[in-house]
Write an enzyme that holds these catalytic residues in place. Structure first.
Site, short mmCIF file in Angstrom:
data_model
loop_
_atom_site.label_atom_id
_atom_site.label_comp_id
_atom_site.label_asym_id
_atom_site.label_seq_id
_atom_site.Cartn_x
_atom_site.Cartn_y
_atom_site.Cartn_z
N LYS A 60 -41.53 92.07 73.88
CA LYS A 60 -40.97 92.74 72.70
C LYS A 60 -40.96 94.24 72.91
CE LYS A 60 -41.66 93.14 67.69
NZ LYS A 60 -42.53 92.76 66.54
N HIS A 64 -37.32 96.60 73.11
CA HIS A 64 -37.06 97.56 72.04
C HIS A 64 -37.12 99.01 72.52
CE1 HIS A 64 -37.70 93.90 69.74
NE2 HIS A 64 -37.05 94.49 68.76
N HIS A 75 -31.25 91.14 73.37
CA HIS A 75 -32.11 89.99 73.07
C HIS A 75 -31.65 89.28 71.80
CE1 HIS A 75 -33.99 93.30 70.76
NE2 HIS A 75 -34.42 92.37 69.93
N ARG A 94 -40.37 97.09 54.91
CA ARG A 94 -41.20 96.96 56.09
C ARG A 94 -42.43 97.86 55.98
NH1 ARG A 94 -38.51 94.91 60.68
NH2 ARG A 94 -39.35 96.51 62.09
N LYS A 98 -45.29 99.25 61.01
CA LYS A 98 -44.30 98.75 61.95
C LYS A 98 -43.90 99.85 62.92
CE LYS A 98 -42.35 95.13 61.36
NZ LYS A 98 -42.63 93.73 61.84
N CYS A 110 -36.62 89.26 59.09
CA CYS A 110 -35.84 89.45 60.31
C CYS A 110 -36.81 89.62 61.48
CB CYS A 110 -34.91 90.66 60.20
SG CYS A 110 -35.51 91.99 59.15
N SER A 111 -36.58 88.85 62.54
CA SER A 111 -37.47 88.90 63.69
C SER A 111 -36.78 88.25 64.87
CB SER A 111 -38.81 88.22 63.36
OG SER A 111 -39.75 88.45 64.39
N GLU A 168 -33.00 98.75 68.46
CA GLU A 168 -32.62 97.34 68.44
C GLU A 168 -31.29 97.15 69.16
OE1 GLU A 168 -34.41 94.92 67.51
OE2 GLU A 168 -35.74 95.55 65.89
N GLU A 170 -29.31 93.49 69.59
CA GLU A 170 -29.56 92.08 69.31
C GLU A 170 -28.28 91.28 69.10
OE1 GLU A 170 -33.78 92.44 66.91
OE2 GLU A 170 -31.94 92.39 65.71
#
Length: 254
Positions: A60, A64, A75, A94, A98, A110-111, A168, A170
């Site tokens: 992760k 990122h 990803h 959030r 974070k 969201c993940s 991000e 994605e």
């Protein structure tokens, strides 16, 4: 946060593939960040190409880092939109702990699906749906939403920096769920700062608040709202959400 508007929609059968090289040897210290969030940075995400084909796995943390994102690393992710009996949408803010987008308001959950056998299943999007159920529990303490409650609608491909270090990039699976019974929540304070259910008008008011800097909205949530959400909301009201399903489409929002 500035994110470019969508300009293209493409089918996965024609999307160009991208080969991902190994993560560049860039050392970024996680000193000073929350210990639990640092631990989660060790999770292994699923690397994909522009057609959402699995190309490998990476941490992760590495997925990122903007240095890797700028080199093309992409990803898989998911976003859940949970509605109640009155068709209000559940949002979360959030947690400040974070590492990416701290304190931002966003959709319900969201993940990322992880490099685990049950979260790699492509059939009926079971891998991403399994991950969504896992994270609804982890982040919000929601256990009343199961795999069969999550309706897949489409995928988006977007890129958004969080700051100069993190961001991000994605292919994001979009799921909608509606629960007519009240949903119990026990949010994790390490993940979620606040929650609220909103109507369309209340969400539009939040966009106005974001425009003047009173609150912050995550870029993927903003993109989805501006491009799709209110249309989906209308179909949810009409009981025709099935008409919104796009099984083979990836919306390029770059």
């Amino acid at each position: 946060m500035t994110v470019m508007s969508p300009h293209q929609t493409t089918n996965t059968t024609t999307a160009a593939a991208t080969t991902h090289a190994a993560a560049p040897a860039v050392e970024v210290s996680l000193a000073g960040y929350d210990a639990e969030q640092v631990r989660l940075m060790e999770e292994m995400c699923i690397l994909v190409d522009g057609a959402d084909r699995v190309t490998g796995f990476e941490s992760k943390k590495n997925t990122h880092l903007m240095t890797n994102i700028n080199a093309g690393m992409l990803h898989r992710a998911f976003s859940v939109f949970l509605f109640d009996a009155d068709h209000r949408l559940l949002l979360q803010q959030r947690a400040d702990e974070k590492i990416t987008f701290p304190g931002y308001w966003t959709n319900t959950c969201c993940s990322h699906p992880l490099a685990k056998q049950d979260e790699l299943v492509a059939e009926k999007h079971l891998g991403a749906r399994t991950a969504a159920v896992r994270k609804l529990d982890h982040e919000l303490g929601i256990t009343a939403v199961g795999i069969d409650d999550l309706q897949f609608l489409t995928r988006i491909h977007y890129l958004a920096p969080s700051d100069g270090t993190w961001g991000e990039h994605e292919v994001d699976y979009i799921f909608v769920a509606k629960k007519t019974a009240p949903v119990a929540m026990v949010p994790s304070p390490n993940e979620v700062k606040a929650t609220r259910y909103v109507t369309r008008d209340e969400l539009r008011a939040m966009f106005k608040a974001a425009e003047v800097g009173d609150i912050k909205l995550t870029p993927w949530f903003r993109l989805i709202c501006e491009s799709f959400l209110f249309q989906w909301w209308d179909h949810l009201d009409a009981g025709t959400l099935d008409q919104c399903v796009e099984p083979d489409t990836i919306h390029k929002m770059l």
